[in-house]
Design a protein around this motif. Structure first.
Motif, mmCIF file in Angstrom:
data_model
loop_
_atom_site.group_PDB
_atom_site.id
_atom_site.type_symbol
_atom_site.label_atom_id
_atom_site.label_comp_id
_atom_site.label_asym_id
_atom_site.label_seq_id
_atom_site.Cartn_x
_atom_site.Cartn_y
_atom_site.Cartn_z
ATOM 1 N N MET A 1 31.694 38.793 58.093
ATOM 2 C CA MET A 1 30.273 38.840 58.439
ATOM 3 C C MET A 1 29.650 37.446 58.493
ATOM 4 O O MET A 1 28.596 37.254 59.093
ATOM 5 N N PHE A 2 30.328 36.463 57.860
ATOM 6 C CA PHE A 2 29.821 35.088 57.845
ATOM 7 C C PHE A 2 30.518 34.188 58.866
ATOM 8 O O PHE A 2 30.168 33.031 59.004
ATOM 9 N N TYR A 3 31.508 34.726 59.566
ATOM 10 C CA TYR A 3 32.261 33.897 60.503
ATOM 11 C C TYR A 3 31.406 33.529 61.713
ATOM 12 O O TYR A 3 30.784 34.405 62.322
ATOM 13 N N PRO A 4 31.389 32.261 62.119
ATOM 14 C CA PRO A 4 30.705 31.881 63.360
ATOM 15 C C PRO A 4 31.561 32.272 64.564
ATOM 16 O O PRO A 4 32.782 32.397 64.454
ATOM 17 N N ALA A 5 30.895 32.446 65.708
ATOM 18 C CA ALA A 5 31.654 32.711 66.939
ATOM 19 C C ALA A 5 32.395 31.462 67.376
ATOM 20 O O ALA A 5 33.438 31.540 68.017
ATOM 21 N N GLY A 6 31.839 30.293 67.023
ATOM 22 C CA GLY A 6 32.475 29.033 67.378
ATOM 23 C C GLY A 6 32.032 27.932 66.451
ATOM 24 O O GLY A 6 31.055 28.077 65.704
#
Length: 344
Positions: free
Chosen positions: A4-9
């Motif tokens: 849920m905290f992962y950035p798309a990039g």
């Protein structure tokens, strides 16, 4: 748990993101955090930020500053844009945003007239900036904080962020190690040097398609051009790329500057792995190749004119062929490798 905290990039800086390419893909709204994303904490708007915003609004973007700070701090940055001559007609701001609450992400899109499908958020913190964007369904970019000296509460968060980013990078690595990394770009852009450095660091195998062709043909590229012509060489490139797609995994693949010119090759390269365009300015390339006598297409009296002419024709092709672009001008090999690691 952490996804849920992962950035798309990820990007080294807000100023390194390929905004024009994102615009071509349909994105129209940009939401920015301010402190440590655009300028150092509590700093005024500077020349770099002004130039960026002028460029982005000129491209057609609408922009909203979304900050958890109070109005005086946010307004000061906004007024700095005005003083620098930036047209702020399509630039908005929201203060006391209470990120990661979704309310003001939605409000920002309403101000810009965009939606979650054509809006991007750029910020330097996972648990406020990125998490809020993810909750709202907006594509998010995490950038490195400009200044590492931060308030104590932010420093504590950074320790937790590092743990999340460890798993984020581990997940990306698991996907990458079953594929290849393909480097494209003009001659002299650094593909071989960067490719070898990446291969050594990642324990991948480095392969150069020009070297493979020379090995198969038993002669040099320049000799192939001289005796059999460019069209024959281009056929060799295509056949070599086909073999790479079928056989190779966990390779760093450097391809000749002209390989992406064929539409068939561009498709094959993307099937082979993650494609990165190493971009260098004409001035950089000219300097690197000034004493080179092995490049058939540059054997003209005016080498500089040849570089500029070819690069102008090939630039749109390289952009189309690549997943991302990495600028190599005025950067060390380590800096380029680090930027690639952030991007893949």
């Amino acid at each position: 748990m952490f996804k849920m905290f992962y950035p798309a990039g990820m990007a080294g800086s807000s100023y390194d993101i390929e905004y024009e390419e994102l615009y071509k893909k349909g994105y129209r709204g940009l939401i920015y955090d301010i402190d440590n994303t655009l300028v150092e904490h509590n700093a005024d708007c500077n020349e770099a930020a002004s130039k960026l915003f002028a460029r982005l609004t000129g491209t057609g973007y609408k922009i909203c500053l979304l900050s958890n700070n109070k109005e005086p701090r946010v307004r000061r940055f906004y007024d700095g844009l005005i003083r620098s001559g930036v047209d702020v007609t399509n630039i908005f701001y929201i203060f006391d945003a209470k990120k990661p609450s979704r309310k003001n992400y939605r409000r920002a899109m309403k101000l810009m007239g965009t939606d979650s499908k054509n809006t991007i958020f750029i910020g330097d913190q996972l648990f406020t900036d990125v998490y809020g964007a993810n909750r709202t369904g907006i594509r998010s970019f995490l950038v490195r904080p400009i200044n590492k000296r931060e308030e104590i509460q932010i420093v504590l968060k950074r320790h937790l962020e590092r743990m999340v980013l460890h798993f984020y990078k581990q997940d990306r690595w698991e996907k990458l190690k079953e594929s290849n990394l393909v480097l494209i770009g003009f001659m002299g852009s650094g593909k071989s040097t960067v490719g070898r450095a990446l291969a050594k660091k990642w324990s991948f195998t480095f392969v150069d398609t020009d070297s493979l062709i020379e090995e198969i043909e038993g002669t040099s590229i320049s000799k192939i051009f001289e005796t059999k012509g460019e069209e024959y060489f281009r056929e060799c490139e295509t056949e070599t790329v086909k073999k790479l797609v079928k056989k190779y995994k966990r390779h760093i693949i450097s391809v000749g500057g002209g390989t992406p010119l064929r539409a068939e090759n561009r498709k094959l390269l993307k099937n082979a792995g993650f494609v990165i365009y190493l971009k260098a300015s004409p001035e950089t390339i000219i300097e690197r190749l000034k004493n080179d006598t092995t490049r058939p297409l540059l054997q003209r009296e005016d080498k500089e004119a040849a570089v500029r002419e070819l690069l102008e024709k090939r630039e749109p092709v390289y952009q189309e062929a690549a997943h991302i672009r990495v600028n190599t001008d005025n950067k060390t090999i380590d800096e380029i490798v680090n930027e690639i690691e952030l991007s893949v």
